[in-house]
Design an enzyme around this catalytic site. Structure first.
Site, PDB file in Angstrom:
ATOM      1  N   ASP A  75      -5.471 -39.897   7.659  1.00  0.00           N
ATOM      2  CA  ASP A  75      -6.788 -39.920   8.290  1.00  0.00           C
ATOM      3  C   ASP A  75      -7.561 -41.142   7.807  1.00  0.00           C
ATOM      4  O   ASP A  75      -7.321 -41.663   6.721  1.00  0.00           O
ATOM      5  CB  ASP A  75      -7.565 -38.628   8.040  1.00  0.00           C
ATOM      6  CG  ASP A  75      -7.223 -37.980   6.706  1.00  0.00           C
ATOM      7  OD1 ASP A  75      -6.677 -38.663   5.824  1.00  0.00           O
ATOM      8  OD2 ASP A  75      -7.521 -36.791   6.541  1.00  0.00           O
ATOM      9  N   GLU A 136     -12.910 -35.714   9.625  1.00  0.00           N
ATOM     10  CA  GLU A 136     -14.070 -34.965   9.147  1.00  0.00           C
ATOM     11  C   GLU A 136     -14.853 -34.340  10.293  1.00  0.00           C
ATOM     12  O   GLU A 136     -15.675 -33.459  10.082  1.00  0.00           O
ATOM     13  CB  GLU A 136     -14.985 -35.881   8.326  1.00  0.00           C
ATOM     14  CG  GLU A 136     -14.343 -36.463   7.068  1.00  0.00           C
ATOM     15  CD  GLU A 136     -14.044 -35.420   6.004  1.00  0.00           C
ATOM     16  OE1 GLU A 136     -14.522 -34.275   6.133  1.00  0.00           O
ATOM     17  OE2 GLU A 136     -13.330 -35.747   5.047  1.00  0.00           O
TER      18      GLU A 136
END
Length: 386
Positions: A75, A136
Site C-alpha cells: 500500500d 487507509e
C-alpha cells in the site's frame, strides 16, 4: 530468520528507498510523488510499469508460464498525522506522515524487484507487483479488483504483508482463518421536538432517546451474537442539544461495527435496524440509520497458510492474534486466494515501541530484508530458473 546473502546486499538500498518514501507521504488517490519515485526505481531496473486505480502502479515481471501469475501487494498512502519522530528524514509534507509502515511495504516490493534483477531470476510464473493507493480509505484494493487487474493478469494467488509494532523486530506472524475484522460505520440521526427544559412534556427528548438507544445497541453483541463469534459495536461520537435548559430536538450518533464473520456482521446490521425502530416507537422520535460498509474480513485459507508456514522453520514464525482492526487486502481475498502476514518492528532498546498511526511510529530498515526473504521463499516454492 536466516536471510540469504543476496538479499543482505540490499540493506543500503532499503535504507535509501524507505527514507526517501517516508519523507513524501500523500493522501489516498493523491500519491503522485510517491508513484513517480516508484516508477523511476522500477524503470531503472528495466521493469515496465502501468498506472492503475488512478495513482497506483502495477509491474508485471514475466515468467516461463505466461498464463499464471502470483501477485504481491504494497500500500502507498500516508496518514493525516503531524510527525513527531525527530528523524532527519521526517515528512516534508505538513500534517502528513507514513505512520502505518506503508513506506516499508513499498520498499520491500522494490527490493524484491531489485533482487529478481540482480540475480537474473526467471520465475516459473509471472510475478505481479501491485503498489496500491488508498488503503487507509476509501479502499484502493476494491478499485483495483473492480478494474479487473487481477483477472486481466491471470492472478491465481496474492500475498500481502504489514509491519506490526506489537511483534519483536523481524518476527513473522500469520494465522489460518480470520485475522482481521470486517468493518463498517453507523450514522444515526435522532429527531425529536425541542421545548423548554422546564416543560419536557411539550417536547420529544432526542437525548433521552439517544441514551436508550446507545444502551440497547450494546445488547446486540451480548445477547444476539453467538458467544463463539467475536464482534463489537462502538458508538464513538454523540452530538446534540443547544442549551442546558432546552429539550434537545436533534442528536447525531456515530459508531463502528466489526465482526470476523460476514454472516455475523449482516445479522448485527439487521438488529441495529430493529432496535432503532423499537426505540423510535417507544420515545416518539424519528430515527434514521445509515450504514457505510467498509472492508470485508481478512481471512487466510488453510492451504495457503500451510504452504506459507511450510516455507519457514518452526522458530521463524508465530501464530498471529486475531485483531479487530481492518485491512482492504480482504477485497483481493474475495477475488482470489490470498495470504496476509505480519512483520515485527518492535525494539525497545532502539525506541521502536510506538503503535500504528502514532506520530512517533518508526522502525529499523533491516526488518525489511526479512520481508523480502519471505517473498523470495514464496518464489522459490513456485519455481525459478537463473
Amino acid at each position: 530468520m536466516i536471510v540469504r546473502s543476496e538479499i543482505k546486499k540490499l540493506k543500503e538500498q532499503a535504507i535509501q528507498i524507505r527514507r526517501m518514501l517516508h519523507a513524501i507521504p500523500e493522501e489516498g488517490f493523491r500519491e503522485i510523488q510517491t508513484g513517480k519515485k516508484i516508477r523511476e526505481i522500477l524503470h531503472s531496473l528495466g521493469w515496465d510499469t502501468k498506472i492503475i486505480a488512478d495513482t497506483g502502479i502495477s509491474c508485471l515481471i514475466p515468467g516461463e508460464n505466461t498464463h499464471k501469475t502470483i501477485a504481491f501487494r504494497a500500500d502507498m498512502d500516508g496518514l493525516s498525522i503531524s510527525e513527531q519522530t525527530n528523524v532527519d528524514f521526517a515528512s516534508s509534507h505538513p500534517n502528513m506522515m507514513h505512520a502505518c509502515g506503508h513506506d516499508g511495504h513499498m520498499t520491500m516490493l522494490l527490493l524484491f524487484a531489485a533482487y529478481l534483477k540482480q540475480e537474473n531470476i526467471k520465475p516459473k510464473n509471472n510475478i505481479l507487483l501491485l503498489f496500491q493507493p488508498a488503503e487507509e480509505g476509501p479502499g484502493g484494493a476494491k478499485t483495483i479488483v473492480d478494474e479487473g487487474i487481477l483477472k486481466s493478469n491471470n492472478v491465481e494467488k496474492i500475498f500481502g504483508c504489514h509491519i506490526m509494532p506489537d511483534l519483536e523486530e523481524g518476527a513473522i506472524a500469520t494465522r489460518k482463518g480470520p485475522m482481521m475484522a470486517q468493518t463498517g460505520e453507523i450514522y444515526i440521526e435522532i429527531t425529536g421536538e425541542s421545548a423548554h427544559g422546564a416543560a419536557p412534556h411539550q417536547g420529544v427528548d432526542a437525548i433521552v432517546a439517544a441514551a436508550q438507544l446507545i444502551l440497547a445497541l450494546q445488547t446486540i453483541v451480548s445477547r444476539n451474537v453467538d458467544p463463539i463469534n467475536t464482534a463489537l459495536i462502538t458508538i464513538g461520537t454523540m452530538t446534540g442539544g443547544e442549551r442546558v435548559n432546552v429539550i434537545a430536538g436533534n442528536v447525531r450518533l456515530g459508531g463502528t461495527m466489526r465482526a470476523y464473520e460476514e454472516t455475523t456482521y449482516d445479522h448485527m446490521k439487521m438488529r441495529v435496524i430493529q432496535v432503532t425502530e423499537g426505540i423510535a416507537q417507544a420515545t416518539g422520535c424519528k430515527i434514521q440509520v445509515r450504514f457505510i460498509d467498509m472492508y470485508p474480513p481478512v481471512s487466510n485459507p488453510k492451504d495457503m497458510f500451510e504452504m506459507f508456514t511450510g516455507l519457514l522453520g518452526s522458530d521463524e514464525w508465530q501464530e498471529a492474534k486475531p485483531l479487530m482492526i481492518a485491512e482492504d487486502f480482504s477485497f483481493y481475498q474475495k477475488e482470489v486466494p490470498g495470504l496476509f502476514f505480519y512483520l515485527g518492528s518492535k525494539n525497545e532498546k532502539k525506541g521502536f515501541i510506538h503503535g500504528l498511526h502514532d506520530s512517533r511510529f518508526n522502525f529499523d530498515e533491516s526488518i525489511l530484508l526479512h520481508g523480502v526473504e519471505v517473498y523470495a521463499r514464496i518464489l522459490d516454492e513456485e519455481g525459478v530458473s537463473r
